[in-house]
Write an enzyme that holds these catalytic residues in place. Structure first.
Site, PDB file in Angstrom:
ATOM      1  N   ALA A   1       0.911   0.091   7.797  1.00 13.99           N
ATOM      2  CA  ALA A   1      -0.322   0.562   7.069  1.00 13.99           C
ATOM      3  C   ALA A   1      -0.333   0.871   5.778  1.00 13.99           C
ATOM      4  CB  ALA A   1      -1.169   1.282   8.062  1.00 13.99           C
ATOM      5  N   LYS A   2       0.795   1.595   5.190  1.00 11.82           N
ATOM      6  CA  LYS A   2       1.106   2.174   4.154  1.00 11.82           C
ATOM      7  C   LYS A   2      -0.079   3.135   3.477  1.00 11.82           C
ATOM      8  CE  LYS A   2       3.752  -1.664   2.460  1.00 11.82           C
ATOM      9  NZ  LYS A   2       3.782  -2.562   3.648  1.00 11.82           N
ATOM     10  N   ARG A   3      -0.549   3.801   4.489  1.00 11.65           N
ATOM     11  CA  ARG A   3      -1.583   4.790   4.394  1.00 11.65           C
ATOM     12  C   ARG A   3      -1.308   6.135   3.546  1.00 11.65           C
ATOM     13  NH1 ARG A   3      -3.835   0.884   5.967  1.00 11.65           N
ATOM     14  NH2 ARG A   3      -5.524   0.807   7.573  1.00 11.65           N
TER      15      ARG A   3
END
Lengths: 273, 273
Positions: free
Chosen positions: B95-97
Site C-alpha cells: 500500500a506504501k502508505r
C-alpha cells in the site's frame, strides 16, 4: 481545475481556507449515528455550513479506508456532492500515495478520474517515476509532501543532503520533473520560519499548509513568509472546524469557526493591496 | 503471523517466493471477463496454482483501488480467501502508505484488522510518528521502503545525508523506533550489490525484494549478498508469474513459473547447509 480558477475563487471569497474532512465515526454527534451513512451526512452538513468561507475541501483518505467498502461509499458520495453542488471548490484527496510507473498511474486514475478529485497528496521518497505519472494529468494537481508538520519531519526531511536539507532537495528536484506546472507542496505551519527559504526555491507554487490551530501553527507567520502575489497558499484546518462542537449544533459551530478564520485571512489579503 | 512461522514455512517449502497479485483487468485472459468478479476469479486460480511453491502473497493495493468499491470487494474476497484456505501464507498489503499519528493508526486498522493482512508496506518520509503507529500491532509487520528498484530511487534514496546514503539512514533510524522487531524492509533486486552494506546495518531483518525477473534483478546475487541464517528474504515476482501466459492456461503457466523459481530458491537454500 485550472490554478487560475482557484486564485479567482480566493480573491472572490477573500479566503484561502481548506477544510479538512477527517471524519471520524467516534467523534460524530451521537444523533447522527442512527443515519444510514453518518459520515456522509456529517460531511454534507459541514460543507453546507462552511462553503461560503472556504475554497477547498480535503478528505484524508485514511479515515474512509478505515471503514472498508462502507468508507469508500461515504468518500464517493462526499466528492460527488462537492462536484455537483460546489464545483468551484478545489478538492484534495489527502492520500499520501506513492508507487512506481504504471502503478502510480492506477492511483492517479482512481483519484483524478474515478473520483474526480482536483488534486492528490504524494510522498516523494521513490522519486521521479513515482511522481510524473500523476503530473501527466492536465489541470490536475500533485501535492508533494515537502516539509510536514509532525515531529518525524526531523528524522529525514530536515537532514542535510549534499549540503542542503532533504526537503529543499525535494523542492528543487521536483521542479525538473515533467509538467512541473501541476505541482503544489505540503509545508507544515508549525515550521513557518522555513517558508522564507522555501519561497526562494519555489517562488510561485501553491502550498498546502496544515498545522494552523490545533497543531499550534500561526496564520500571520505563515502569510508573512509564504504569501505571494497570487496568494499561493491553502491553509488547512480540520479538527478545529469540523469538531468545533460535538452536539447537534456542530454545523453552526463549524460555520462560526470557518468564518472566524476567513476574517483573519481577509486581513492578511488586505495587506497585499 | 509470527516471524518464526514464516521462517518455518520457508524451510518446509524450500521457497521464499512472494507472488505479487498486481491484477489488471486489461491483462486478464478474455474468457474471465464474463465472470461477475474477474479479478477475484483470476486471483483464486493463481493462488490455487502457485500456493505450494510460495510462502507469501502481495496484492498491490493500487490495482484494486483503481476500480473503486468494486476493486475493494475483489481485494476483500482475495485476502479472505487466503486467510481461510491458506492461513500459513504471509500476506502483504503493498500500500506504501504513510501519514501521521492517529491517521496512520487508521490505515493500520484498515489493513491489519479490517482486512487482516500480516503486513503492509510504508513510505518513511514522514519519520517516526508516521511509522510507529503501525509497529504497535503485535505480530503484524511494517515493511519500510528503503531502497526501491526504480530509477527514481536515485533522486533521494541514494543521496548522501550526513555522510551516508539516505536509505542507510532510514535503516538505522528506523531501528530506534518502538517495536523494531516488527520491521521489515523493501530493497530492490536491481541493486543487489547494495545488500552487502545493508546487511551490516540490519543483519537479521527480513527484506522484501522486488525486481527479480521482469525488472532485471538476479536471484543468485540477491542471495549472495542478502541471505541470512534464517533466510531473511522474501523475493517477489508479479508479472513474471501471474501473466506467464494470457490464454486459458494462465494458471498452469503461472504454476510452472512459480515452480521454476522455487527450484532456483531451493538451490540457494541448499548452499546454507
Amino acid at each position: 481545475m485550472k490554478t487560475e480558477a482557484l486564485i479567482n475563487q480566493i480573491r472572490k471569497k477573500q479566503s484561502f481556507l481548506c477544510v479538512g474532512l477527517d471524519t471520524d465515526l467516534e467523534k460524530l454527534p451521537s444523533h447522527l449515528l442512527k443515519e444510514e451513512d453518518p459520515i456522509f451526512e456529517f460531511n454534507k452538513a459541514i460543507i453546507e455550513a462552511t462553503q461560503e468561507f472556504c475554497v477547498a475541501y480535503k478528505p484524508n483518505i485514511a479515515f474512509y479506508e478505515a471503514y472498508g467498502i462502507k468508507g469508500w461509499k461515504s468518500l464517493e458520495k462526499t466528492i460527488d456532492y462537492l462536484n455537483t453542488h460546489y464545483p468551484e471548490q478545489f478538492t484534495i484527496a489527502d492520500a499520501k500515495r506513492g508507487d512506481i510507473g504504471n502503478t502510480s498511474t492506477r492511483y492517479a486514475k482512481a483519484f483524478f478520474e474515478e473520483l474526480n478529485f482536483d488534486s492528490i497528496t504524494i510522498a516523494p521518497y521513490m522519486g521521479k517515476d513515482s511522481v510524473e505519472p500523476f503530473l501527466a494529468f492536465k489541470d490536475k494537481h500533485t501535492i508533494i509532501l515537502a516539509l510536514t508538520s509532525n515531529v518525524g519531519a526531523f528524522d529525514f526531511q530536515t537532514k542535510k543532503v549534499d549540503g542542503q536539507e532533504l526537503y529543499k532537495m525535494v523542492l528543487s528536484t521536483s521542479k525538473t520533473y515533467e509538467n512541473p506546472q501541476n505541482l503544489m507542496y505540503v509545508v507544515g505551519a508549525t515550521k513557518a520560519e522555513y517558508l522564507k527559504d522555501i519561497r526562494k526555491i519555489i517562488p510561485e507554487s501553491f502550498l498546502l499548509v496544515p498545522g494552523v490551530g490545533a497543531q499550534g501553527g500561526d496564520l500571520q507567520d505563515v502569510c508573512k513568509f509564504g504569501i505571494t502575489e497570487n496568494i499561493g497558499l491553502l491553509v488547512n484546518s480540520s479538527r478545529g472546524i469540523i469538531y468545533a462542537s460535538s452536539d447537534e449544533h456542530y454545523a453552526s459551530s463549524a460555520k462560526e469557526q470557518a468564518k472566524k478564520i476567513q476574517l483573519e485571512m481577509k486581513i492578511e489579503l488586505d495587506k497585499l493591496k
